[in-house]
Design an enzyme around this catalytic site. Sequence first.
Site, PDB file in Angstrom:
ATOM      1  N   GLY A 110      34.243   5.931  39.428  1.00  0.00           N
ATOM      2  CA  GLY A 110      34.625   5.181  40.606  1.00  0.00           C
ATOM      3  C   GLY A 110      33.558   5.260  41.681  1.00  0.00           C
ATOM      4  N   SER A 111      33.999   5.292  42.931  1.00  0.00           N
ATOM      5  CA  SER A 111      33.053   5.210  44.044  1.00  0.00           C
ATOM      6  C   SER A 111      32.209   6.455  44.244  1.00  0.00           C
ATOM      7  CB  SER A 111      33.804   4.883  45.339  1.00  0.00           C
ATOM      8  OG  SER A 111      34.295   3.562  45.297  1.00  0.00           O
ATOM      9  N   THR A 112      32.483   7.564  43.527  1.00  0.00           N
ATOM     10  CA  THR A 112      31.551   8.697  43.601  1.00  0.00           C
ATOM     11  C   THR A 112      30.183   8.273  43.055  1.00  0.00           C
ATOM     12  OG1 THR A 112      32.209   9.602  41.434  1.00  0.00           O
ATOM     13  CG2 THR A 112      33.400  10.414  43.374  1.00  0.00           C
ATOM     14  N   PHE A 113      30.175   7.240  42.196  1.00  0.00           N
ATOM     15  CA  PHE A 113      28.919   6.745  41.636  1.00  0.00           C
ATOM     16  C   PHE A 113      28.069   6.050  42.692  1.00  0.00           C
ATOM     17  CE2 PHE A 113      26.164   3.928  39.148  1.00  0.00           C
ATOM     18  CZ  PHE A 113      25.684   4.821  38.192  1.00  0.00           C
ATOM     19  N   LYS A 114      28.660   5.742  43.844  1.00  0.00           N
ATOM     20  CA  LYS A 114      27.879   5.124  44.917  1.00  0.00           C
ATOM     21  C   LYS A 114      26.804   6.073  45.444  1.00  0.00           C
ATOM     22  CE  LYS A 114      31.600   1.982  46.176  1.00  0.00           C
ATOM     23  NZ  LYS A 114      32.743   1.717  47.071  1.00  0.00           N
TER      24      LYS A 114
END
Length: 487
Positions: A224-228
């Site tokens: 999810g957005s941790t990959f940002k």
Amino acid sequence: MVGPRAERINIPLRRVAVVCGVMLFALLGRVTVIQAFEAERLREDKRNVRALIARFDHPRGRLLLRDGTVIAESVRTLRSTYRYRRAYPAGRVFAPVTGYLSFFSRAGLERAEDAVLAGTAARVRVRSLARGGVMAGASLKLTVDGRIQRAAYEGLRATGRAGAVVALNPATGAILAMASYPSFDPAAFADVDMKGLVATDRRMQSDPAQPLLNRALARTFPPGSTFKIVTGAAALRSGDYSPGGGVRAPVALRLPGTRVSLRNAEGAACGDGEPSLTYAFQASCNTAFAGIGLDLGQRRLRAQAERFGFNADDLVVPMPVAVSGFPAKMDKAQSAMAAIGQYDVRATPLMVAMLSAAVANGGVLMRPYLVEEVLLPDGAVIDSAEPSRYRDTMSEEVADALTAMMVKVTQRGGTGRAAAVRGVKVAAKTGTAENAEGGRSHALISAFAPAGDPRVAVGVLVEEGGAGGKVAAPIARAVIRAALSAS
């Protein structure tokens, strides 16, 4: 003088002698091969009951936390067939670390370091014989801290959902905690009653909650957005973006080649539609980062992901770690989704922690490890860990910029305020990852603290937990508190 008749008799005898000699040498050669090269394989053969029984003839080495607390040891039994069995005083909390040793199988460190614990590893055997003349198993002093591990486990248990937590020392790579929930009691596998052991194994293997699965290492999830964190690093590295520079962030972004429009959480707008990169990161704007993914393209995204260790199969801690993956070939729509940690991007909870560890350590990602020292029964240290670089993920300048952006996430207006610790600057990135199996979204967070002098990096995943900022962030906060009080 030997007569002609005697010579005729000696000819077949000589032939028989030669054949016998050749057979003898062949036999000796085969025995040598077995003893020198195949002994270990034969000892490990599941059909070798004698070897299995011998495993319990002498005490194995102990597993110790970094403060010396025993979490696995051998104790005497009252039965003559098996003189020793394993005991696990810490039970479920440390089961993902210790694993178990049973008559039939092994798991965790009991498996990964079996030769060292049993004393059959060459480095242990030689040193043991040289010091005392008796072969003995070596003990392992681990990097795990009891307070941090318990905070991680209790945080997961409080959610009532499956998940995992990993905490790292970003400067060394030492694993400070590795929790997985639901867990199991390793003592159940130390039973010397074969019928009871078979029943336990069947019950554990058939349990739909999968308590034997070490979710921290053995399973991957959409980050999810941790990959940002990865996408942000790629954007800053490109030179086309800066923390204060504007990015396009529409309310809805039409994915190229499709009729699908991507939106932000709850359909919210991202500022005025052209916020700074820092604001887009703080508010976790999907449309902004999907647009960055389209701009950068899959090649640069993949290159940055692989700098963190995605697609690498060389990680052991010493237990093997599942490969965190970034897709090999994507169209533009898939690249946009990959930039926000969806599509076919997958990461272990360990990798989620490593994302923050790399930023915290100025872009240098250290190789994670669990074993600090190997000790003989008399306390002599025969081996100790040497922290080493695993990946150079980004420049120090990019890491500093990302740190500042991640600190904003735990401040007012950020998605990770529940991870904030009073008096400490916490850097974080939350994630709410869509579940490919159709259930609720997974809740994630990657964080480190203190931002100015990092001592711990944390990765949290709660399966079908919903919003990362609401469910995973409080667990990260508890782990960070425990880590800062322990150091």
